[in-house]
Write a protein that holds these residues in place. Structure first.
Motif, mmCIF file in Angstrom:
data_model
loop_
_atom_site.group_PDB
_atom_site.id
_atom_site.type_symbol
_atom_site.label_atom_id
_atom_site.label_comp_id
_atom_site.label_asym_id
_atom_site.label_seq_id
_atom_site.Cartn_x
_atom_site.Cartn_y
_atom_site.Cartn_z
ATOM 1 N N THR A 675 0.812 -1.215 0.000
ATOM 2 C CA THR A 675 0.000 0.000 0.000
ATOM 3 C C THR A 675 0.844 1.264 0.000
ATOM 4 O OG1 THR A 675 -0.134 0.154 2.418
ATOM 5 C CG2 THR A 675 -1.774 -1.225 1.305
ATOM 6 N N LEU A 676 2.172 1.136 0.092
ATOM 7 C CA LEU A 676 3.040 2.313 0.048
ATOM 8 C C LEU A 676 3.125 2.824 -1.392
ATOM 9 C CD1 LEU A 676 5.969 1.191 2.390
ATOM 10 C CD2 LEU A 676 4.002 2.631 2.953
ATOM 11 N N PRO A 677 3.515 4.088 -1.587
ATOM 12 C CA PRO A 677 3.646 4.625 -2.948
ATOM 13 C C PRO A 677 4.514 3.724 -3.819
ATOM 14 C CG PRO A 677 3.856 6.380 -1.348
ATOM 15 C CD PRO A 677 3.799 5.106 -0.562
ATOM 16 N N THR A 733 -9.086 12.554 -1.185
ATOM 17 C CA THR A 733 -9.361 11.207 -1.671
ATOM 18 C C THR A 733 -8.053 10.505 -2.000
ATOM 19 O OG1 THR A 733 -11.422 11.998 -2.634
ATOM 20 C CG2 THR A 733 -10.583 9.878 -3.418
ATOM 21 N N LEU A 734 -7.969 9.222 -1.663
ATOM 22 C CA LEU A 734 -6.752 8.471 -1.911
ATOM 23 C C LEU A 734 -6.585 8.195 -3.400
ATOM 24 C CD1 LEU A 734 -6.858 5.812 0.926
ATOM 25 C CD2 LEU A 734 -5.345 7.757 0.770
ATOM 26 N N PRO A 735 -5.399 8.497 -3.980
ATOM 27 C CA PRO A 735 -5.139 8.120 -5.367
ATOM 28 C C PRO A 735 -4.849 6.635 -5.449
ATOM 29 C CG PRO A 735 -3.171 9.086 -4.411
ATOM 30 C CD PRO A 735 -4.257 9.180 -3.368
ATOM 31 N N PRO A 736 -4.938 6.054 -6.623
ATOM 32 C CA PRO A 736 -4.632 4.623 -6.746
ATOM 33 C C PRO A 736 -3.174 4.350 -6.430
ATOM 34 C CG PRO A 736 -4.864 5.644 -8.916
ATOM 35 C CD PRO A 736 -5.315 6.658 -7.922
ATOM 36 N N ARG A 737 -2.935 3.204 -5.798
ATOM 37 C CA ARG A 737 -1.574 2.824 -5.418
ATOM 38 C C ARG A 737 -1.072 1.746 -6.362
ATOM 39 N NH1 ARG A 737 0.663 6.308 -1.635
ATOM 40 N NH2 ARG A 737 -0.745 6.610 0.110
ATOM 41 N N GLY A 738 0.180 1.853 -6.719
ATOM 42 C CA GLY A 738 0.816 0.775 -7.456
ATOM 43 C C GLY A 738 1.373 -0.236 -6.487
ATOM 44 N N PRO A 739 1.692 -1.399 -6.963
ATOM 45 C CA PRO A 739 2.180 -2.438 -6.056
ATOM 46 C C PRO A 739 3.627 -2.192 -5.650
ATOM 47 C CG PRO A 739 2.163 -3.265 -8.302
ATOM 48 C CD PRO A 739 1.595 -1.873 -8.358
ATOM 49 N N ALA A 740 3.824 -1.701 -4.435
ATOM 50 C CA ALA A 740 5.180 -1.559 -3.911
ATOM 51 C C ALA A 740 5.704 -2.934 -3.551
ATOM 52 C CB ALA A 740 5.176 -0.668 -2.679
ATOM 53 N N ARG A 741 6.994 -3.132 -3.722
ATOM 54 C CA ARG A 741 7.573 -4.442 -3.456
ATOM 55 C C ARG A 741 8.862 -4.290 -2.647
ATOM 56 N NH1 ARG A 741 3.317 -5.919 -4.270
ATOM 57 N NH2 ARG A 741 2.502 -7.148 -5.980
ATOM 58 N N PRO A 742 9.083 -5.220 -1.731
ATOM 59 C CA PRO A 742 10.362 -5.222 -1.041
ATOM 60 C C PRO A 742 11.438 -5.766 -1.950
ATOM 61 C CG PRO A 742 9.078 -7.098 -0.347
ATOM 62 C CD PRO A 742 8.214 -6.308 -1.298
ATOM 63 N N ARG A 743 12.663 -5.340 -1.731
ATOM 64 C CA ARG A 743 13.756 -5.856 -2.528
ATOM 65 C C ARG A 743 14.106 -7.272 -2.084
ATOM 66 N NH1 ARG A 743 19.788 -3.138 -2.957
ATOM 67 N NH2 ARG A 743 20.676 -4.635 -4.402
ATOM 68 N N GLY A 744 14.346 -8.143 -3.049
ATOM 69 C CA GLY A 744 14.905 -9.445 -2.715
ATOM 70 C C GLY A 744 13.901 -10.553 -2.545
ATOM 71 N N GLY A 745 12.670 -10.409 -3.005
ATOM 72 C CA GLY A 745 11.747 -11.534 -2.883
ATOM 73 C C GLY A 745 10.344 -11.171 -3.254
ATOM 74 N N GLN A 746 9.514 -12.177 -3.417
ATOM 75 C CA GLN A 746 8.108 -11.962 -3.715
ATOM 76 C C GLN A 746 7.386 -11.504 -2.470
ATOM 77 O OE1 GLN A 746 6.799 -12.259 -6.757
ATOM 78 N NE2 GLN A 746 8.858 -12.666 -7.518
ATOM 79 N N PRO A 747 6.268 -10.803 -2.617
ATOM 80 C CA PRO A 747 5.508 -10.400 -1.439
ATOM 81 C C PRO A 747 5.100 -11.619 -0.628
ATOM 82 C CG PRO A 747 4.651 -9.397 -3.448
ATOM 83 C CD PRO A 747 5.653 -10.404 -3.867
ATOM 84 N N GLY A 748 5.406 -11.576 0.655
ATOM 85 C CA GLY A 748 5.042 -12.692 1.513
ATOM 86 C C GLY A 748 5.920 -13.908 1.311
ATOM 87 N N GLY A 749 6.935 -13.822 0.424
ATOM 88 C CA GLY A 749 7.803 -14.960 0.181
ATOM 89 C C GLY A 749 8.857 -15.103 1.255
#
Length: 774
Positions: A675-677, A733-749
């Motif tokens: 949910t981060l930018p 109003t909240l703008p649409p968010r793109g999928p932020a990703r951590p470095r080094g792996g899949q989300p929740g991986g």
């Protein structure tokens, strides 16, 4: 040509060899070390000599793996083998499965092991055993990949039952109440126990299912999930806290009778009072003080701390003792208490109620004008409490707001107590204790059991009066047990590990603070840091970093002192109604001082080492259960405010998001990284921050933020927030968010890179990411 030959590679230093072994994910042999440093010919003899010296010094040890020639490979002390049998111990707070080695011969606790998910196989349950391949990913952290299962344990699940949808063959599904358990369980039609829709159930996982949802059968129906009392029941069942006392323990308690004076010291003329919270359910300590009449101690004080004589009623190895030992301590929830002792004792014969004769263990304490203890003496007595006071009453009386109870006690009881407190406070400051003021909040319940408000617990001087007197009594107990050569169950608190101290030092230097190197850390150094930060923008951040560096206080028969209190010896003596450790201390004092029946039995000595492990584990269980119940109560309070915005602070930074604590209620929740930018975020573990690669956005521990509540789940107690920035924080109003990703792996991986600059951060267990704190 001889001139074109390369000169032989120089021999590595011992430190280079140690670094190579430490950084290797598995144990290594002489050939691998020689190959890595290009050691050839006669230099191999010198290398072997260096390895023997390192082994003799205890800096490396032989591993379980062997080279082709039969020689054992080498590893850093405390390392795990490349392949080992592990036992699953359950998920960590982030939902990743933890395991421990079945065989562990190292010093202290084994390294932390995270089990990589098995795709296409049923999830491991608590107690399951596996043969796994291990790879070290951080200093004391390993990743395990399962080779095969070697045993199955019975996993208990607490969850909400849902009837099967039309067309499903199963009898229903169970949604776990543990937020770390992401999997639902399918219940066969013959395993429902006729549970109803939305009912809270206790279930047992079934073995053998390799594909689809894991299976479980209901073993107990607990009650409706929408009833307020369910929040505490979930915690009780999840943490397997004993509730019902065995019949023989209840019978033993019912047979107990009030004591007579006999050989006891008569303390009834002393106007002892109990001072507790307004919602206190047991009263096991009473206090009194006076100026010391001894002319040789001008300006000094004489105090008495009297504690319920639980050892008189709970004899070693009896039915009551077995029940109390199993519990370890009382557990406190907003709507109930799960006591360590039956009500006949905890709320009657061992509760120091006003105007009733009660058996007690008491200590006379003498202090000089500066708060230094001059002496002490323990007695076994009979007391009669003059009044049951609350902290608010006592504080009000000292501020001129007396009532009918406190008015006659101000001069002869309350003021002298504050006098000895002032002296003890001076000694505390000279000693250099670590004062970490962690705010506590409580859920206020209405008559229907639902939360009407979340309030911050007040921290008054009257609280500190009791705290200082209890600490003094606890020190006196430890000193006496040593003097009379009785076993002592110490309360120990170790100094921060060198790794944590170095991580704190490096982080604080970036903020302009200095923590001296090359000397033994003392609590006063941390206290001075907190004083320097007071009133500055980074005050909360410095407070969090210092708090996270501290070890956990535990019970032990071996004394290492108490770092936080800056004490050389310390034991718990003052709460035997609710802590088994205190009961052991009472028994030791009774035996060592010859104070009658109920002491330690030399003919049947206790295993204090095993007891220390048991009661330390029980304490952690109680803390976790109390916290989980509190989370659910808070989530129920905020469930009607989804969509509202709140001010808060970042209290945890992980590779999968930010944990935020709300200022208003103290509630904790997660801001998922998704949910981060839009950006790729690097987790700087040592710096406790997430940093966006493309746009440089930074989110740091302790930072003030504004969030919107997206979800409050009363079943799990979990909350999800969304970070508001710029105009969003003002209500846009909240703008649409793109999928932020951590470095080094899949989300929740599970993927982790080799630790680099962020190694050895301030989080738990060898530098893992900062964890959720409550």
């Amino acid at each position: 040509m001889s001139g074109s030959r390369k000169p032989p590679a120089p021999l590595p230093t011992k430190q280079q060899i140690l670094d190579f072994i430490r950084d290797s994910k598995t144990s290594v042999g002489r050939r691998e070390i020689a190959r890595a440093f290009q050691v050839k010919g006669g230099d191999r003899t010198l290398l072997n000599a260096m390895l023997k010296e390192l082994k003799a010094d205890g800096q490396i040890e032989s591993g379980n793996r062997r080279e082709k020639g039969g020689a054992r490979k080498m590893a850093k002390p405390g390392s795990l083998p490349a392949v080992a049998v592990l036992e699953a111990i359950g998920p960590d707070p982030d939902g990743e499965l933890l395991a421990r080695p079945v065989m562990w011969h190292g010093a202290g606790d084994p390294p932390r092991i995270y089990v990589a998910p098995e795709h296409g196989h049923a999830a491991l349950g608590r107690g399951d055993r596996v043969l796994a391949r291990l790879a070290r990913i951080e200093e004391s952290v390993y990743e395990a990949r399962v080779i095969r299962r070697v045993g199955v344990g019975a996993q208990r699940i607490v969850g909400v039952f849902a009837r099967a949808a039309k067309g499903e063959r199963a009898g229903g599904r169970i949604r776990p109440t543990d937020r770390r358990n992401k999997s639902e369980y399918q219940v066969p039609s013959d395993g429902t126990m006729d549970a109803r829709e939305g009912e809270l159930v206790l279930a047992e996982a079934l073995p053998g299912r390799r594909h689809g949802l894991p299976e479980a059968r209901v073993v107990e129906r607990v009650g409706r999930i929408d009833e307020p009392r369910a929040y505490s029941l979930i915690a009780i069942h999840t943490h397997d806290i004993p509730v019902d006392f065995p019949a023989e323990a209840l019978t033993e308690a019912e047979r107990a009778l009030p004591v007579s004076l006999g050989q006891r010291t008569d303390l009834r003329p002393v106007p002892l009072v109990t001072i507790d919270g307004a919602d206190a359910r047991d009263f096991d300590d009473a206090v009194w003080a006076e100026p010391d009449p001894d002319p040789a101690n001008r300006g000094g004080w004489h105090a008495v701390v009297a504690i319920a004589d639980v050892a008189w009623y709970v004899r070693a190895h009896g039915a009551l003792d077995r029940a109390a030992r199993k519990r370890g301590n009382s557990v406190y929830f907003p709507d109930r208490v799960v006591p360590m002792l039956p009500e006949k004792l905890s709320n009657d014969l061992c509760s120091l109620r006003p105007d009733e004769d009660r058996a007690c263990m008491a200590v006379h304490l003498w202090f000089d004008a500066g708060g230094v203890k001059r002496g002490h003496r323990f007695v076994r007595g009979l007391m009669r409490s003059t009044a049951r006071l609350t902290y608010e009453q006592v504080q009000g009386a000292m501020e001129g707001r007396t009532d009918s109870t406190t008015d006659p006690l101000v001069d002869r009881v309350i003021r002298p107590l504050y006098g000895v407190f002032t002296a003890l406070l001076g000694e505390r400051e000279r000693r250099g204790t670590l004062d970490l003021d962690v705010p506590e909040r409580k859920a206020v319940l209405g008559e229907d059991g639902r939360v009407v408000s979340i309030e911050r617990r007040q921290r008054l001087d009257s609280h500190r009066v009791i705290e200082e007197l209890m600490i003094a009594a606890n020190v006196a107990a430890a000193e006496t047990l040593e003097r009379v050569r009785q076993p002592c169950m110490y309360r120990v608190h170790d100094a921060p590990t060198p790794e944590k101290a170095e991580a704190v030092r490096g982080f604080l230097e970036g903020l302009g603070y200095r923590l001296a190197k090359g000397q033994v850390l003392k609590p006063i150094q941390f206290t001075q840091l907190l004083a320097q930060a007071k009133g500055r923008p980074e005050e909360q951040l410095v407070h969090e970093i210092v708090l996270r560096s501290q070890a956990l206080a535990v019970y032990s028969p071996d004394n290492i002192g108490h770092f936080g209190l800056a004490l050389r010896r310390y034991a718990h003596f003052t709460s035997p109604i609710r802590r088994y450790a205190d009961l052991l201390v009472h028994r030791g004092l009774i035996a060592g001082l010859g104070l009658g029946e109920g002491g330690l039995n030399p003919a049947a000595p206790e295993d204090f080492t095993a007891l220390a492990e048991d009661i330390s584990r029980s304490e952690r269980r109680a803390v976790s259960a109390e916290r989980d119940a509190a989370d659910r109560y808070v989530a129920s309070f905020l469930a009607g405010r989804v969509g509202e915005s709140f001010a808060g602070r970042i209290n945890g930074v992980t590779r999968f998001g930010l944990f935020v604590t709300l200022n208003e209620t103290g509630a904790d929740g997660l801001v998922p990284i998704s949910t981060l930018p839009r950006d790729f975020y690097d987790h700087d573990e040592r710096g406790h921050r997430l940093v966006g690669r493309s746009h440089g956005r930074e989110y740091r521990l302790g930072e003030k933020v504004e969030v919107r509540l997206r979800e409050a789940d009363t079943t799990t107690g979990g909350m999800l927030f969304e970070l508001l920035e710029g105009e969003e924080a003002a209500g846009a109003t909240l703008p649409p968010r793109g999928p932020a990703r951590p470095r080094g792996g899949q989300p929740g991986g599970f993927k982790r890179g080799r630790p680099g600059a962020a190694k050895k951060g301030g989080g738990k267990q060898g530098g893992r990411q900062a964890r959720r704190r409550r």
